[in-house]
Design a protein around this motif. Structure first.
Motif, mmCIF file in Angstrom:
data_model
loop_
_atom_site.group_PDB
_atom_site.id
_atom_site.type_symbol
_atom_site.label_atom_id
_atom_site.label_comp_id
_atom_site.label_asym_id
_atom_site.label_seq_id
_atom_site.Cartn_x
_atom_site.Cartn_y
_atom_site.Cartn_z
ATOM 1 N N ALA A 1 -9.174 5.927 20.372
ATOM 2 C CA ALA A 1 -8.419 6.202 19.148
ATOM 3 C C ALA A 1 -7.823 4.913 18.600
ATOM 4 C CB ALA A 1 -7.309 7.220 19.418
ATOM 5 N N VAL A 2 -7.772 4.836 17.275
ATOM 6 C CA VAL A 2 -7.138 3.716 16.579
ATOM 7 C C VAL A 2 -6.264 4.298 15.471
ATOM 8 C CG1 VAL A 2 -7.499 1.695 15.122
ATOM 9 C CG2 VAL A 2 -8.998 2.091 17.075
ATOM 10 N N LYS A 3 -4.960 4.007 15.520
ATOM 11 C CA LYS A 3 -4.033 4.529 14.527
ATOM 12 C C LYS A 3 -3.180 3.402 13.957
ATOM 13 C CE LYS A 3 -3.497 9.215 16.398
ATOM 14 N NZ LYS A 3 -2.511 10.256 16.828
ATOM 15 N N PRO A 4 -2.687 3.568 12.724
ATOM 16 C CA PRO A 4 -1.776 2.561 12.177
ATOM 17 C C PRO A 4 -0.574 2.379 13.099
ATOM 18 C CG PRO A 4 -2.451 4.092 10.463
ATOM 19 C CD PRO A 4 -2.949 4.659 11.759
ATOM 20 N N LEU A 5 -0.161 1.159 13.277
ATOM 21 C CA LEU A 5 0.945 0.863 14.179
ATOM 22 C C LEU A 5 2.229 1.502 13.662
ATOM 23 C CD1 LEU A 5 1.463 -0.788 16.773
ATOM 24 C CD2 LEU A 5 2.201 -2.669 15.303
ATOM 25 N N GLN A 6 2.923 2.241 14.524
ATOM 26 C CA GLN A 6 4.149 2.921 14.133
ATOM 27 C C GLN A 6 5.398 2.190 14.614
ATOM 28 O OE1 GLN A 6 1.841 6.792 15.488
ATOM 29 N NE2 GLN A 6 3.925 7.297 14.929
ATOM 30 N N THR A 7 5.211 1.189 15.433
ATOM 31 C CA THR A 7 6.361 0.417 15.868
ATOM 32 C C THR A 7 6.629 -0.715 14.876
ATOM 33 O OG1 THR A 7 4.912 -0.943 17.228
ATOM 34 C CG2 THR A 7 5.977 0.929 18.288
ATOM 35 N N ILE A 8 7.800 -1.325 14.994
ATOM 36 C CA ILE A 8 8.171 -2.394 14.076
ATOM 37 C C ILE A 8 7.476 -3.677 14.498
ATOM 38 C CG2 ILE A 8 10.101 -3.737 13.176
ATOM 39 C CD1 ILE A 8 11.873 -1.311 13.684
ATOM 40 N N SER A 9 6.760 -4.267 13.568
ATOM 41 C CA SER A 9 6.014 -5.477 13.856
ATOM 42 C C SER A 9 5.912 -6.316 12.598
ATOM 43 C CB SER A 9 4.605 -5.130 14.367
ATOM 44 O OG SER A 9 3.805 -6.274 14.475
ATOM 45 N N ALA A 10 5.956 -7.642 12.756
ATOM 46 C CA ALA A 10 5.814 -8.564 11.630
ATOM 47 C C ALA A 10 4.850 -9.674 12.032
ATOM 48 C CB ALA A 10 7.167 -9.138 11.232
ATOM 49 N N CYS B 1 0.829 -1.199 0.000
ATOM 50 C CA CYS B 1 0.000 0.000 0.000
ATOM 51 C C CYS B 1 0.868 1.255 0.000
ATOM 52 C CB CYS B 1 -0.922 0.016 1.217
ATOM 53 S SG CYS B 1 -2.161 -1.287 1.193
ATOM 54 N N THR B 2 0.271 2.337 -0.452
ATOM 55 C CA THR B 2 0.960 3.620 -0.394
ATOM 56 C C THR B 2 1.065 4.057 1.062
ATOM 57 O OG1 THR B 2 -1.153 4.767 -0.681
ATOM 58 C CG2 THR B 2 0.124 4.300 -2.664
ATOM 59 N N PRO B 3 2.053 4.894 1.367
ATOM 60 C CA PRO B 3 2.219 5.336 2.756
ATOM 61 C C PRO B 3 0.960 6.001 3.296
ATOM 62 C CG PRO B 3 4.140 5.916 1.453
ATOM 63 C CD PRO B 3 3.110 5.410 0.496
ATOM 64 N N ILE B 4 0.663 5.723 4.556
ATOM 65 C CA ILE B 4 -0.516 6.294 5.200
ATOM 66 C C ILE B 4 -0.178 7.690 5.724
ATOM 67 C CG2 ILE B 4 -2.100 6.038 7.143
ATOM 68 C CD1 ILE B 4 -1.837 3.056 6.865
ATOM 69 N N TYR B 5 -1.108 8.604 5.531
ATOM 70 C CA TYR B 5 -0.935 9.956 6.053
ATOM 71 C C TYR B 5 -1.400 9.964 7.506
ATOM 72 C CZ TYR B 5 -0.571 11.366 1.142
ATOM 73 O OH TYR B 5 -0.185 11.499 -0.171
ATOM 74 N N LEU B 6 -0.502 10.354 8.393
ATOM 75 C CA LEU B 6 -0.883 10.384 9.802
ATOM 76 C C LEU B 6 -0.028 11.386 10.565
ATOM 77 C CD1 LEU B 6 1.574 8.652 11.337
ATOM 78 C CD2 LEU B 6 0.333 6.748 10.344
ATOM 79 N N THR B 7 -0.514 11.726 11.744
ATOM 80 C CA THR B 7 0.228 12.592 12.655
ATOM 81 C C THR B 7 0.753 11.732 13.789
ATOM 82 O OG1 THR B 7 -1.206 14.461 12.129
ATOM 83 C CG2 THR B 7 0.106 14.612 14.141
ATOM 84 N N PHE C 1 -10.921 6.292 6.893
ATOM 85 C CA PHE C 1 -11.053 5.832 8.274
ATOM 86 C C PHE C 1 -9.966 6.439 9.151
ATOM 87 C CE2 PHE C 1 -9.874 2.941 11.696
ATOM 88 C CZ PHE C 1 -11.101 2.693 12.304
ATOM 89 N N PHE C 2 -8.713 6.392 8.679
ATOM 90 C CA PHE C 2 -7.608 6.905 9.495
ATOM 91 C C PHE C 2 -7.521 8.427 9.455
ATOM 92 C CE2 PHE C 2 -5.912 2.509 8.783
ATOM 93 C CZ PHE C 2 -5.923 2.141 10.102
ATOM 94 N N SER C 3 -7.748 9.027 8.288
ATOM 95 C CA SER C 3 -7.625 10.485 8.197
ATOM 96 C C SER C 3 -8.721 11.191 8.981
ATOM 97 C CB SER C 3 -7.663 10.930 6.730
ATOM 98 O OG SER C 3 -8.893 10.580 6.123
ATOM 99 N N SER C 4 -9.886 10.544 9.122
ATOM 100 C CA SER C 4 -10.993 11.142 9.872
ATOM 101 C C SER C 4 -11.003 10.708 11.336
ATOM 102 C CB SER C 4 -12.327 10.767 9.218
ATOM 103 O OG SER C 4 -12.378 11.185 7.871
ATOM 104 N N ASN C 5 -9.999 9.931 11.733
ATOM 105 C CA ASN C 5 -9.904 9.450 13.125
ATOM 106 C C ASN C 5 -11.167 8.717 13.560
ATOM 107 O OD1 ASN C 5 -7.293 10.646 13.533
ATOM 108 N ND2 ASN C 5 -8.289 12.620 13.787
ATOM 109 N N GLU C 6 -11.652 7.830 12.683
ATOM 110 C CA GLU C 6 -12.852 7.070 13.003
ATOM 111 C C GLU C 6 -12.522 5.948 13.994
ATOM 112 O OE1 GLU C 6 -14.946 5.742 9.535
ATOM 113 O OE2 GLU C 6 -14.475 7.561 8.412
#
Length: 491
Positions: free
Chosen positions: A454-463, A54-60, A375-380
């Motif tokens: 809140a639910v945000k894309p995981l920013q830590t390293i995970s596999a 996927c393309t990079p997710i836009y997040l703060t 979903f992520f950009s609107s902080n759903e």
């Protein structure tokens, strides 16, 4: 004779009431039209699964990765662009009133230091990591803009020698935090202290416009932090701040002047913008290698490598139509549709330090692919029709082996999709696509309940490795057993 008469009367009453009772019990059945009977059926439908880049997710971000490390699934390089919040209304004590007189304090800057507070690290904590700091000199970040995680650094910093504001590359060892801050309760916050150049300290000390964030950013655009030495450690940075140390003198009558030491701290917080950039130099090669393993799917963060799950809604719709009859006359409900994702994970101890963090995500979101960005950009928050949250769950099988899985209830989602097809069977919805996205979840709790905030894309390293839908077994690893029912619509 009288006794016989009494028996006959009692018997007649019993027969009468018995007949009435039977009529009452059968009243509902006698008035129920056979067309109103509920029909219940069950079927098994198969998901298809595939690796999805996927393309990079836009997040703060509210935390940051910094460093470089070789993971199981490619090398990650992470750096940080950060603004500092303007302390609106602040003034340095250039002058003070002493005994009714306004005096010049002869304010002098001593140094400027950057502080990085981290909670954890990935890789080898005993390996050296070098960190350098640059000043953003081209442009600053816009608070209202959305930046992807692969934003070009040259849009903000030229990386000229003149923009480097750390005196040298600060060499640190993550497991040996020499600059830790210790608290009265005995706990410590690992941190890194980086002394910035004297030239930058003098220049930044001349920034005196604290009227607004915009005015402040015109004079100081922000910082760029990057690792330039070592390839075995990535820090999990929670807070960034920069302190200005200065002193001034206060005259005392008939005595030597008093020297006052003071400082002012500027923070990279939620009031301003930060970008955590991730670069995977060998990303394409890793993806091609993963695609050669059809029995396994992967969800890797923050590489934006996810697993796509596809479900043929047209097949489900036509199958249910065959089972229930003309759906124009029926209102369909999906009563049960549970999807279980088998996680391939061996939690046995390993001698490699990085294996300790190369673990499945604690939370996995099953989100409709075409709705993920909004979903992520609107902080759903998760729902049962658009984005369903799954938790990593452990189970012990009959042989005593521990297995792991995510579970999702798709009944409401499928009911909604079937209703849409009932309204318009020509809708272009032959295939319904989902993405499995690792997420971080924030909650609030009270004595009686807890709620997701809140639910945000995981920013830590995970596999996370899961059993694919094409797993070579006697059944489909992602079979979806669906129980559904239908009854006549009210006319």
């Amino acid at each position: 004779m009288k006794l016989s008469t009494i028996y006959i009367v009692l018997f007649s009453f019993l027969v009468f009431f018995s007949s009435c009772k039977n009529d009452v019990l059968n009243a509902g059945a006698s008035t129920l039209d056979t067309e109103d009977e509920i029909r219940v059926k069950s079927d098994t439908f198969a998901f298809a699964s595939s690796l999805q880049e996927c393309t990079p997710i836009y997040l703060t971000p509210d935390s940051f990765l910094l460093g470089e490390c070789d993971t199981h699934f490619g090398t990650i390089k992470a750096d940080i662009l950060a603004q500092l919040a303007c302390p609106e209304g602040f003034q340095y004590p250039d002058t003070m009133i002493v005994n009714g007189d306004t005096i010049d304090t002869q304010l002098t800057v001593d140094s400027v230091c950057l502080f990085l507070f981290y909670q954890n690290w990935y890789g080898d904590g005993n390996a050296p990591l070098g960190i350098s700091v640059y000043e953003m000199d081209k442009s600053t970040l816009d608070y209202g803009s959305r930046y992807p995680s692969d934003t070009a650094i040259h849009s903000f910093c030229s990386l000229e020698d003149s923009t480097r504001i750390s005196q040298h590359s600060r060499i640190v060892f993550a497991s040996q935090p020499a600059d830790s801050v210790y608290y009265s309760d005995g706990t410590a916050s690992p941190s890194i202290r980086i002394k910035l150049t004297d030239a930058f300290a003098k220049r930044f000390f001349q920034v005196r416009d604290f009227s607004s964030q915009e005015a402040f950013c015109q004079l100081f655009k922000g910082l760029y932090l990057v690792s330039d030495f070592g390839g075995s450690t990535v820090l999990y940075v929670k807070n960034i701040s920069m302190s200005v140390y200065y002193h001034f003198s206060l005259p005392r009558q008939n005595q030597q002047d008093t020297i006052v030491q003071d400082k002012k701290t500027f923070y990279a917080n939620s009031e301003v913008r930060q970008i955590n950039r991730y670069i995977y130099p060998d990303r394409e090669d890793i993806i091609e290698e993963l695609k050669t393993k059809p029995d396994t799917n992967y969800i890797i963060s923050p590489a934006n490598i996810y697993t796509r799950l596809s479900l043929r809604m047209d097949s489900i719709y036509h199958r249910i139509r065959e089972q229930l009859g003309n759906l124009d006359d029926y209102r369909v409900y999906v009563n049960r549709a549970n999807l279980t994702i088998d996680v391939l994970y061996d939690n046995a101890p390993s001698s490699r330090p990085r294996d300790e963090w190369d673990t499945p995500a604690a939370y996995m979101l099953l989100v409709q692919e075409d709705k993920m960005e909004s979903f992520f950009s609107s902080n759903e928050l998760p729902t049962d029709t658009t984005a369903i949250l799954g938790t990593l769950t452990a189970n012990t099988d009959t042989l005593g082996n521990i297995t792991y899985y995510y579970s999702y209830n798709l009944s409401s989602l499928l009911t909604q999709q079937l209703r849409l097809l009932q309204q318009d069977p020509l809708l272009p919805s032959e295939e319904l696509n989902f993405l499995l996205v690792p997420v971080a979840v924030k909650t609030t709790s009270s004595a009686t309940s807890s709620a997701i905030t809140a639910v945000k894309p995981l920013q830590t390293i995970s596999a996370t490795q899961i059993r694919s839908a094409h797993y070579a077994d006697d059944h489909n690893a992602m079979d979806l057993e669906v129980v559904y029912s239908g009854f006549n619509k009210m006319k």
